[in-house]
Each structure stands twice: as C-alpha cells, then as structure tokens.
Design a protein around this motif. Structure first.
Motif, mmCIF file in Angstrom:
data_model
loop_
_atom_site.group_PDB
_atom_site.id
_atom_site.type_symbol
_atom_site.label_atom_id
_atom_site.label_comp_id
_atom_site.label_asym_id
_atom_site.label_seq_id
_atom_site.Cartn_x
_atom_site.Cartn_y
_atom_site.Cartn_z
ATOM 1 N N THR A 43 8.024 -8.854 1.964
ATOM 2 C CA THR A 43 7.428 -10.064 2.527
ATOM 3 C C THR A 43 5.960 -9.894 2.899
ATOM 4 O OG1 THR A 43 8.119 -9.453 4.773
ATOM 5 C CG2 THR A 43 9.661 -10.762 3.458
ATOM 6 N N GLN A 44 5.497 -8.622 2.954
ATOM 7 C CA GLN A 44 4.125 -8.341 3.392
ATOM 8 C C GLN A 44 3.862 -8.960 4.768
ATOM 9 O OE1 GLN A 44 1.487 -6.388 1.702
ATOM 10 N NE2 GLN A 44 3.488 -5.664 1.002
ATOM 11 N N ASN A 45 4.879 -8.841 5.611
ATOM 12 C CA ASN A 45 4.797 -9.389 6.963
ATOM 13 C C ASN A 45 5.511 -8.437 7.914
ATOM 14 O OD1 ASN A 45 4.727 -10.827 9.310
ATOM 15 N ND2 ASN A 45 5.700 -12.667 8.494
ATOM 16 N N ALA A 46 4.739 -7.861 8.841
ATOM 17 C CA ALA A 46 5.304 -6.907 9.793
ATOM 18 C C ALA A 46 5.384 -7.465 11.202
ATOM 19 C CB ALA A 46 4.460 -5.634 9.799
ATOM 20 N N GLU A 47 5.260 -8.782 11.337
ATOM 21 C CA GLU A 47 5.246 -9.394 12.658
ATOM 22 C C GLU A 47 6.575 -9.241 13.386
ATOM 23 O OE1 GLU A 47 2.782 -10.680 14.389
ATOM 24 O OE2 GLU A 47 1.426 -10.060 12.780
ATOM 25 N N GLY A 48 7.670 -9.135 12.629
ATOM 26 C CA GLY A 48 8.976 -9.049 13.269
ATOM 27 C C GLY A 48 9.348 -7.659 13.736
ATOM 28 N N PHE A 49 8.513 -6.660 13.426
ATOM 29 C CA PHE A 49 8.804 -5.276 13.793
ATOM 30 C C PHE A 49 7.739 -4.766 14.747
ATOM 31 C CE2 PHE A 49 8.346 -0.677 13.020
ATOM 32 C CZ PHE A 49 9.626 -0.271 13.357
ATOM 33 N N SER A 50 8.167 -4.206 15.869
ATOM 34 C CA SER A 50 7.227 -3.675 16.849
ATOM 35 C C SER A 50 6.895 -2.223 16.525
ATOM 36 C CB SER A 50 7.824 -3.760 18.264
ATOM 37 O OG SER A 50 6.973 -3.125 19.198
ATOM 38 N N THR A 51 5.622 -1.937 16.333
ATOM 39 C CA THR A 51 5.218 -0.562 16.044
ATOM 40 C C THR A 51 5.381 0.340 17.267
ATOM 41 O OG1 THR A 51 2.911 -1.171 16.545
ATOM 42 C CG2 THR A 51 3.595 -1.198 14.229
ATOM 43 N N TYR A 52 5.593 -0.258 18.440
ATOM 44 C CA TYR A 52 5.855 0.560 19.626
ATOM 45 C C TYR A 52 7.216 1.245 19.530
ATOM 46 C CZ TYR A 52 1.717 -1.259 21.955
ATOM 47 O OH TYR A 52 0.417 -1.571 22.283
ATOM 48 N N VAL A 53 8.104 0.715 18.682
ATOM 49 C CA VAL A 53 9.355 1.408 18.392
ATOM 50 C C VAL A 53 9.045 2.756 17.761
ATOM 51 C CG1 VAL A 53 11.442 1.361 16.969
ATOM 52 C CG2 VAL A 53 10.713 -0.702 18.176
ATOM 53 N N CYS A 54 8.079 2.770 16.854
ATOM 54 C CA CYS A 54 7.650 4.024 16.231
ATOM 55 C C CYS A 54 7.070 4.971 17.272
ATOM 56 C CB CYS A 54 6.615 3.745 15.139
ATOM 57 S SG CYS A 54 7.211 2.709 13.794
ATOM 58 N N LEU A 55 6.305 4.427 18.210
ATOM 59 C CA LEU A 55 5.716 5.257 19.257
ATOM 60 C C LEU A 55 6.796 5.923 20.096
ATOM 61 C CD1 LEU A 55 3.354 6.273 20.996
ATOM 62 C CD2 LEU A 55 3.446 4.091 22.233
ATOM 63 N N VAL A 56 7.792 5.147 20.500
ATOM 64 C CA VAL A 56 8.883 5.681 21.318
ATOM 65 C C VAL A 56 9.622 6.791 20.576
ATOM 66 C CG1 VAL A 56 11.110 5.128 22.364
ATOM 67 C CG2 VAL A 56 9.182 3.582 22.677
ATOM 68 N N LEU A 57 9.939 6.546 19.306
ATOM 69 C CA LEU A 57 10.692 7.532 18.538
ATOM 70 C C LEU A 57 9.860 8.769 18.232
ATOM 71 C CD1 LEU A 57 12.725 5.272 16.082
ATOM 72 C CD2 LEU A 57 13.590 6.670 17.960
ATOM 73 N N LEU A 58 8.570 8.594 18.005
ATOM 74 C CA LEU A 58 7.708 9.750 17.765
ATOM 75 C C LEU A 58 7.634 10.640 19.004
ATOM 76 C CD1 LEU A 58 4.797 8.104 15.743
ATOM 77 C CD2 LEU A 58 6.349 9.885 14.915
ATOM 78 N N VAL A 59 7.408 10.028 20.166
ATOM 79 C CA VAL A 59 7.326 10.799 21.408
ATOM 80 C C VAL A 59 8.652 11.485 21.700
ATOM 81 C CG1 VAL A 59 7.041 10.628 23.913
ATOM 82 C CG2 VAL A 59 5.501 9.372 22.404
ATOM 83 N N ALA A 60 9.764 10.736 21.569
ATOM 84 C CA ALA A 60 11.084 11.291 21.874
ATOM 85 C C ALA A 60 11.423 12.469 20.972
ATOM 86 C CB ALA A 60 12.147 10.197 21.755
ATOM 87 N N ASN A 61 11.139 12.341 19.688
ATOM 88 C CA ASN A 61 11.513 13.403 18.755
ATOM 89 C C ASN A 61 10.574 14.603 18.834
ATOM 90 O OD1 ASN A 61 13.860 12.545 16.817
ATOM 91 N ND2 ASN A 61 12.655 10.700 17.155
ATOM 92 N N ILE A 62 9.320 14.376 19.149
ATOM 93 C CA ILE A 62 8.399 15.503 19.370
ATOM 94 C C ILE A 62 8.838 16.296 20.598
ATOM 95 C CG2 ILE A 62 6.049 16.123 20.048
ATOM 96 C CD1 ILE A 62 5.089 13.790 18.279
ATOM 97 N N LEU A 63 9.213 15.587 21.665
ATOM 98 C CA LEU A 63 9.696 16.265 22.864
ATOM 99 C C LEU A 63 11.003 17.008 22.587
ATOM 100 C CD1 LEU A 63 8.999 13.591 25.636
ATOM 101 C CD2 LEU A 63 7.682 15.655 25.119
#
Length: 222
Positions: A43-63
């Motif tokens: 769809t070339q549309n990322a409005e429905g997905f929050s990139t902060y989800v990526c932030l949370v998972l990146l921090v959690a998995n790095i820790l």
C-alpha cells in the motif's frame, strides 16, 4: 527389549521435535510482522503502524542480549532476540522509506529549480539522532539515523553492563527491565490508534500472534 529396539526411532524423533520447537521459538515472534511488512510495502502507507513498536522491541531485545552475558538462558531465546532486532530494523527501513517518499511527493509541489528566483527552494531539515525534541525523536528522515541511535544505545548499555557484570543486582535488574520494556509493547500502537481514532492498517494477525509469542517467551525466561 522393545524399548531399546525403538531407540533408533525415538531419539531422532525427539531431536527433530526439539529442533522444531527451537525454530518456532526463534522465528515465532517474527512471523506476525511478515503480513504487516507486506501490507505496508503493497500500500506504500505506514500510517497504521507505529514505529515506536520497533523502538520498544529494539530496546527490550538489546537489554535481553546484555542480560544473557550475566545470566545465560536458552540459546533459542538469544537467537530470537537477534532475529527480532534485524526484523525491527527492516521494518524501520521500510517505514522510513515509505514516509519520506510520501512527504516528498507532497513537498515537490513547492520545490523549484535552483536557478529560479521567483520561487523559494524548500529543503526538508535533516534530523539527527541527537535531536531529542519530542516531536522529532524517532521520526527521522533517514534510516541511518535510526541505526546510529541503536548503536549509541547499545554501546552505552554494553559498556555499563561490562562494568557491572559481576553485580547480581545489576544483572537481575537488566533482565527485569528487558521484560518490563517488552510488556509495554502495545502502548505505542494503542496511542497511535487513539490519535487517529482508527485501527486501519494494523495487522490483527500481528497483534494476536505477538501476544502468544510473548507469553511463551516470558515462561521460558522464568
């Protein structure tokens, strides 16, 4: 005697089941994001997905990976963290490219050639990872900025872990923070849906499968 005669079958079967369970644990958390990735790309549309989800998972998995150095847990969970980090970086890359493309499509209406004195040239400001403005943080125009931010966080957290690796309290706190951070995974998406008053673009498969994977992961860590 019969039991001993079946060992040639039971042992490989048990090994196969173990490998299957380990593979499901490693890739189970990633699979739900595949339809989300394909939907954004289609769809070339990322409005429905929050990139902060990526932030949370990146921090959690790095820790969680840093926690592994202080207290070893099962290898499949370690590989799951590595695979999840790579997956979130791919999601960030796609979302950034889609967002920047859409923004450029809008702003091109106001762009002009450099030698045109009648029109003003507008260049979108580059946002670096050092810009901690709440309106700009984790909303940069370049995927490289996200990578720099992740590397900076990993470097600082890794150095602190290296200095405190012999402290049981620190190691246990690290594991607690990893689990606590991942427990807030639904908050960014919930907040985004609240702002837009819509769940359009959010993958139901991604949500439900991820919840089941989290339950399994927390049981294994405990």
């Amino acid at each position: 005697m019969e039991a001993e005669g079946l060992d040639w079958l039971l042992v490989p079967l048990h090994q196969l089941v173990s490998w299957g369970a380990a593979g499901a644990m490693v890739f189970g958390g990633v699979v739900p994001y595949i339809p989300q990735y394909r939907d954004i790309r289609r769809t070339q549309n990322a409005e429905g997905f929050s990139t902060y989800v990526c932030l949370v998972l990146l921090v959690a998995n790095i820790l969680r990976i840093l926690f592994w150095f202080g207290r070893h847990f099962e290898s499949p969970l370690l590989w799951q963290s590595i695979v999840m980090i790579l997956t979130m970086l791919l999601m960030l890359k796609l979302c950034t490219e889609v967002r920047v493309t859409n923004e450029l499509n809008v702003k091109r209406r106001f762009f002009a050639a450099a030698d045109n004195k009648d029109e003003e040239i507008k260049v979108p400001p580059r946002r670096s990872y050092l810009d901690f403005d709440p309106h700009h943080f984790w909303h940069w125009s370049s995927f490289g900025d996200y990578v720099q931010c992740v590397l900076a966080f990993t470097g600082v957290a890794g150095y602190v872990t290296y200095l405190s690796i012999n402290s049981v309290l620190f190691v246990e706190t690290l594991g607690f923070l990893a689990v606590l951070t991942e427990a807030t995974l639904g908050v960014p998406q919930l907040y985004r849906n609240y702002l837009h008053q819509s769940t359009e673009g959010m993958s139901y498969i991604c949500r439900t499968a991820r919840e089941r994977a989290d339950v399994l992961m927390h049981e294994q860590m405990c």
